[in-house]
Design a protein around this motif. Structure first.
Motif, PDB file in Angstrom:
ATOM      1  N   LEU A 317       0.915  -1.318   0.006  1.00 40.02           N
ATOM      2  CA  LEU A 317       0.056  -0.066   0.088  1.00 40.02           C
ATOM      3  C   LEU A 317       0.814   1.265  -0.148  1.00 40.02           C
ATOM      4  O   LEU A 317       0.489   2.622  -0.693  1.00 40.02           O
ATOM      5  CB  LEU A 317      -0.721   0.088   1.344  1.00 40.02           C
ATOM      6  N   MET A 318       1.972   1.348   0.705  1.00 41.17           N
ATOM      7  CA  MET A 318       2.844   2.308   0.683  1.00 41.17           C
ATOM      8  C   MET A 318       3.290   2.516  -0.749  1.00 41.17           C
ATOM      9  O   MET A 318       3.448   3.745  -1.164  1.00 41.17           O
ATOM     10  CB  MET A 318       4.070   2.091   1.868  1.00 41.17           C
ATOM     11  N   PHE A 319       3.951   1.814  -1.331  1.00 37.01           N
ATOM     12  CA  PHE A 319       4.408   1.934  -2.698  1.00 37.01           C
ATOM     13  C   PHE A 319       3.522   2.310  -3.607  1.00 37.01           C
ATOM     14  O   PHE A 319       3.620   3.365  -4.449  1.00 37.01           O
ATOM     15  CB  PHE A 319       5.091   0.801  -3.302  1.00 37.01           C
ATOM     16  N   LEU A 320       2.187   1.872  -3.361  1.00 38.78           N
ATOM     17  CA  LEU A 320       1.120   2.316  -4.301  1.00 38.78           C
ATOM     18  C   LEU A 320       0.830   3.772  -4.087  1.00 38.78           C
ATOM     19  O   LEU A 320       0.693   4.676  -5.008  1.00 38.78           O
ATOM     20  CB  LEU A 320      -0.200   1.340  -4.056  1.00 38.78           C
ATOM     21  N   LEU A 321       0.493   4.173  -2.772  1.00 32.99           N
ATOM     22  CA  LEU A 321       0.249   5.568  -2.564  1.00 32.99           C
ATOM     23  C   LEU A 321       1.748   6.400  -2.856  1.00 32.99           C
ATOM     24  O   LEU A 321       1.381   7.582  -3.268  1.00 32.99           O
ATOM     25  CB  LEU A 321       0.101   5.754  -1.042  1.00 32.99           C
ATOM     26  N   TYR A 322       2.822   6.032  -2.653  1.00 32.83           N
ATOM     27  CA  TYR A 322       3.924   6.830  -2.918  1.00 32.83           C
ATOM     28  C   TYR A 322       3.983   7.120  -4.482  1.00 32.83           C
ATOM     29  O   TYR A 322       4.308   8.270  -4.820  1.00 32.83           O
ATOM     30  CB  TYR A 322       5.160   5.828  -2.530  1.00 32.83           C
ATOM     31  N   GLU A 323       3.908   6.181  -5.436  1.00 38.82           N
ATOM     32  CA  GLU A 323       3.841   6.316  -6.891  1.00 38.82           C
ATOM     33  C   GLU A 323       2.762   7.141  -7.048  1.00 38.82           C
ATOM     34  O   GLU A 323       2.999   8.178  -8.088  1.00 38.82           O
ATOM     35  CB  GLU A 323       3.642   4.976  -7.533  1.00 38.82           C
ATOM     36  N   LYS A 324       1.565   7.071  -6.734  1.00 35.29           N
ATOM     37  CA  LYS A 324       0.491   7.996  -7.067  1.00 35.29           C
ATOM     38  C   LYS A 324       0.611   9.510  -6.635  1.00 35.29           C
ATOM     39  O   LYS A 324       0.223  10.391  -7.160  1.00 35.29           O
ATOM     40  CB  LYS A 324      -0.882   7.412  -6.546  1.00 35.29           C
ATOM     41  N   ILE A 325       1.135   9.514  -5.325  1.00 29.71           N
ATOM     42  CA  ILE A 325       1.250  10.819  -4.933  1.00 29.71           C
ATOM     43  C   ILE A 325       2.412  11.790  -5.375  1.00 29.71           C
ATOM     44  O   ILE A 325       2.320  13.063  -5.936  1.00 29.71           O
ATOM     45  CB  ILE A 325       1.806  10.827  -3.272  1.00 29.71           C
ATOM     46  N   ALA A 326       3.684  11.012  -5.733  1.00 35.57           N
ATOM     47  CA  ALA A 326       4.771  11.495  -6.562  1.00 35.57           C
ATOM     48  C   ALA A 326       4.347  11.969  -7.899  1.00 35.57           C
ATOM     49  O   ALA A 326       4.617  12.847  -8.147  1.00 35.57           O
ATOM     50  CB  ALA A 326       5.901  10.470  -6.431  1.00 35.57           C
ATOM     51  N   SER A 327       3.697  11.044  -8.746  1.00 34.59           N
ATOM     52  CA  SER A 327       3.400  11.255  -9.991  1.00 34.59           C
ATOM     53  C   SER A 327       2.325  12.495  -9.994  1.00 34.59           C
ATOM     54  O   SER A 327       2.392  13.407 -10.884  1.00 34.59           O
ATOM     55  CB  SER A 327       2.727   9.999 -10.445  1.00 34.59           C
ATOM     56  N   SER A 328       1.424  12.527  -9.089  1.00 37.81           N
ATOM     57  CA  SER A 328       0.543  13.707  -9.258  1.00 37.81           C
ATOM     58  C   SER A 328       1.010  14.856  -8.881  1.00 37.81           C
ATOM     59  O   SER A 328       0.642  15.978  -9.455  1.00 37.81           O
ATOM     60  CB  SER A 328      -0.684  13.386  -8.111  1.00 37.81           C
ATOM     61  N   THR A 329       1.854  14.929  -7.928  1.00 41.74           N
ATOM     62  CA  THR A 329       2.804  16.205  -7.418  1.00 41.74           C
ATOM     63  C   THR A 329       3.709  16.744  -8.672  1.00 41.74           C
ATOM     64  O   THR A 329       3.331  17.861  -9.091  1.00 41.74           O
ATOM     65  CB  THR A 329       3.585  15.916  -6.355  1.00 41.74           C
ATOM     66  N   PHE A 330       4.546  15.737  -9.363  1.00 41.01           N
ATOM     67  CA  PHE A 330       5.096  16.207 -10.559  1.00 41.01           C
ATOM     68  C   PHE A 330       3.987  16.885 -11.765  1.00 41.01           C
ATOM     69  O   PHE A 330       4.420  17.629 -12.267  1.00 41.01           O
ATOM     70  CB  PHE A 330       5.880  14.904 -10.989  1.00 41.01           C
ATOM     71  N   ARG A 331       2.933  16.186 -11.731  1.00 42.48           N
ATOM     72  CA  ARG A 331       2.187  16.534 -12.887  1.00 42.48           C
ATOM     73  C   ARG A 331       1.422  17.957 -12.714  1.00 42.48           C
ATOM     74  O   ARG A 331       1.269  18.836 -13.502  1.00 42.48           O
ATOM     75  CB  ARG A 331       1.049  15.346 -12.973  1.00 42.48           C
ATOM     76  N   VAL A 332       0.926  18.019 -11.364  1.00 41.03           N
ATOM     77  CA  VAL A 332       0.281  19.237 -10.895  1.00 41.03           C
ATOM     78  C   VAL A 332       1.220  20.328 -11.145  1.00 41.03           C
ATOM     79  O   VAL A 332       0.984  21.586 -11.510  1.00 41.03           O
ATOM     80  CB  VAL A 332      -0.198  19.257  -9.528  1.00 41.03           C
ATOM     81  N   MET A 333       2.665  20.259 -10.873  1.00 39.87           N
ATOM     82  CA  MET A 333       3.584  21.106 -10.780  1.00 39.87           C
ATOM     83  C   MET A 333       4.272  21.430 -12.062  1.00 39.87           C
ATOM     84  O   MET A 333       5.074  22.456 -12.218  1.00 39.87           O
ATOM     85  CB  MET A 333       4.697  20.928  -9.879  1.00 39.87           C
ATOM     86  N   GLY A 334       3.772  20.738 -13.073  1.00 45.34           N
ATOM     87  CA  GLY A 334       4.478  20.731 -14.449  1.00 45.34           C
ATOM     88  C   GLY A 334       5.758  20.445 -14.365  1.00 45.34           C
ATOM     89  O   GLY A 334       6.679  20.859 -15.252  1.00 45.34           O
ATOM     90  N   VAL A 335       6.260  19.462 -13.661  1.00 47.39           N
ATOM     91  CA  VAL A 335       7.699  18.911 -13.684  1.00 47.39           C
ATOM     92  C   VAL A 335       7.626  17.574 -14.237  1.00 47.39           C
ATOM     93  O   VAL A 335       7.057  16.685 -13.852  1.00 47.39           O
ATOM     94  CB  VAL A 335       8.074  18.863 -12.167  1.00 47.39           C
ATOM     95  N   LYS A 336       8.607  17.387 -15.259  1.00 46.48           N
ATOM     96  CA  LYS A 336       8.754  16.004 -15.712  1.00 46.48           C
ATOM     97  C   LYS A 336       9.313  14.998 -14.659  1.00 46.48           C
ATOM     98  O   LYS A 336      10.149  15.282 -14.176  1.00 46.48           O
ATOM     99  CB  LYS A 336       9.610  16.053 -17.195  1.00 46.48           C
ATOM    100  N   ARG A 337       8.838  13.845 -14.465  1.00 44.82           N
ATOM    101  CA  ARG A 337       9.436  13.008 -13.463  1.00 44.82           C
ATOM    102  C   ARG A 337      10.761  12.739 -13.704  1.00 44.82           C
ATOM    103  O   ARG A 337      10.932  12.334 -14.972  1.00 44.82           O
ATOM    104  CB  ARG A 337       8.549  11.591 -13.409  1.00 44.82           C
ATOM    105  N   PRO A 338      11.568  12.806 -12.807  1.00 47.23           N
ATOM    106  CA  PRO A 338      13.257  12.762 -13.378  1.00 47.23           C
ATOM    107  C   PRO A 338      13.682  11.342 -13.532  1.00 47.23           C
ATOM    108  O   PRO A 338      12.855  10.212 -13.021  1.00 47.23           O
ATOM    109  CB  PRO A 338      13.811  13.352 -11.812  1.00 47.23           C
ATOM    110  N   VAL A 339      14.846  11.344 -14.054  1.00 48.06           N
ATOM    111  CA  VAL A 339      15.279   9.934 -14.518  1.00 48.06           C
ATOM    112  C   VAL A 339      15.608   9.045 -13.034  1.00 48.06           C
ATOM    113  O   VAL A 339      15.523   7.932 -13.002  1.00 48.06           O
ATOM    114  CB  VAL A 339      16.591  10.077 -15.031  1.00 48.06           C
ATOM    115  N   SER A 340      16.011   9.826 -11.866  1.00 46.11           N
ATOM    116  CA  SER A 340      16.126   8.898 -10.656  1.00 46.11           C
ATOM    117  C   SER A 340      14.990   8.097 -10.023  1.00 46.11           C
ATOM    118  O   SER A 340      15.371   7.338  -9.220  1.00 46.11           O
ATOM    119  CB  SER A 340      16.496   9.891  -9.568  1.00 46.11           C
ATOM    120  N   SER A 341      13.901   8.469 -10.872  1.00 48.33           N
ATOM    121  CA  SER A 341      12.512   7.621 -10.156  1.00 48.33           C
ATOM    122  C   SER A 341      12.326   6.546 -11.187  1.00 48.33           C
ATOM    123  O   SER A 341      11.484   5.739 -10.998  1.00 48.33           O
ATOM    124  CB  SER A 341      11.392   8.624 -10.318  1.00 48.33           C
TER     125      SER A 341
END
Length: 342
Positions: A317-341
């Motif tokens: 559940l943690m990884f599911l929420l982590y992926e969704k929160i991180a992706s949503s944050t990057f999308r809202v802020m208009g930042v392309k998800r970095p290579v490190s992820s």
């Protein structure tokens, strides 16, 4: 900009902060949902010597976890998770499975923030745009784990003491504690046992950095296989399943050390050991050998069922929420998800 400045900027980056916040929020939410399972695991995992006369002296220092010190109540006969939870509710009240929730959540939030931040900032700095490999993920995971252990162990020591406070043990040798809160627990532990007691169990915890390191290595490897070079977000089911698989493997492999860590963190044991690295090794080996002699090899895996049930579901559940929160944050802020992820 110099190479050093560039790396410094990568370590202290917005992207690393997003990963850290997403990991912290995801872990806190997941732990809250499955917290009663952790309570059951603590009651099943511990060990007590025939005569417990004082708190166990520092023989190492820990994490994370991991985060965690367990209850030493092997006189309790219940074996299955539903049965032990039923006993706890019947004997100690309806809210007993959530005893110690707040300090655990505080410690978990800090611990996962540190780990996710270190993992992704080091990955961005070391890879510099290159493709990651399992060996690199493992090395980065171990480094992040060491930093996490040294920074957050005192929080885990305190939350373990608070979580077990007021529990009704079947073992009469276990002495009750009386802490009014997190700060009071810190003060009492330092005054009664010395500041070193805040790092009880650190040595096995340093060994246990292999747990999250192996977990992240498997998770990142499976994620790369699923994406197959295509830059896309993981589906919810994909994130949940690979998170569960990664945690199940890592937990099973390192479970005997987690049991030793729990005994040391709880702080009540009949042996007193020095604080050198050699004595730490001897202390860990003594506890492992003593457990095998008293309970057989299966004693090293006592409580594994409850541990797997709780940690696998929580991690998934943690990884599911982590992926969704991180992706949503990057999308809202208009930042392309970095290579490190990736």
């Amino acid at each position: 900009m110099s190479s050093g400045d560039f790396r410094f900027a990568e370590v202290f980056s917005y992207e690393s902060l997003v990963h850290a916040m997403a990991g912290a929020v995801g872990s806190v939410t997941a732990m809250t949902v499955f917290f009663p399972l952790d309570t059951a695991r603590l009651r099943l995992q511990g060990e007590a010597t025939p005569s417990i006369t004082s708190y166990f002296m520092l023989i190492g220092v820990e994490v994370s976890r991991l985060f965690f010190f367990s209850v030493v109540d092997e006189k309790r006969k219940a074996r299955s998770t539903p049965t032990i939870l039923s006993e706890i509710v019947k004997e100690e009240g309806l809210l007993a499975p959530y005893r110690g929730w707040f300090p655990v959540i505080c410690s978990l939030c800090c611990s996962n923030f540190v780990y996710f931040y270190c993992f992704h900032s080091l990955k961005a700095s070391w890879l510099r745009g290159l493709k990651s490999t399992p060996s690199k993920d493992l090395l980065i995971g171990i480094t992040s784990g060491v930093v996490n252990v040294l920074v957050t162990t005192p929080l885990w020591v305190v939350n373990t003491r608070l979580k077990l406070q007021g529990a009704k043990f079947r073992n009469a040798d276990i002495r009750p504690t009386n802490y009014s809160g997190i700060m009071d627990a810190f003060v009492q532990i330092v005054e009664d046992e010395g500041i070193g007691a805040l790092w009880n169990g650190t040595f096995p915890s340093l060994l246990l950095v292999l747990n999250p390191a192996v977990q992240f290595m498997i998770y990142e490897g499976l994620k790369r296989q699923l994406k197959k070079g295509v830059h896309r977000e993981l589906l919810s089911l994909e994130a949940f399943m690979i998170g569960a698989v990664a945690k199940a493997v890592a937990t099973t492999v390192t479970y005997p050390l987690q049991t030793v860590q729990s005994i040391l963190r709880f702080g009540q044991h009949g042996e007193h050991t020095g604080r050198s690295l050699l004595n730490s090794l001897r202390g860990v080996m003594h506890l492992l050998i003593n457990r095998v002699r008293r309970h057989g090899w299966q004693g090293l895996f006592k409580g594994l069922e409850a541990k797997l049930l709780q940690t696998v579901l929580t991690a998934a559940l943690m990884f599911l929420l982590y992926e969704k929160i991180a992706s949503s944050t990057f999308r809202v802020m208009g930042v392309k998800r970095p290579v490190s992820s990736r």
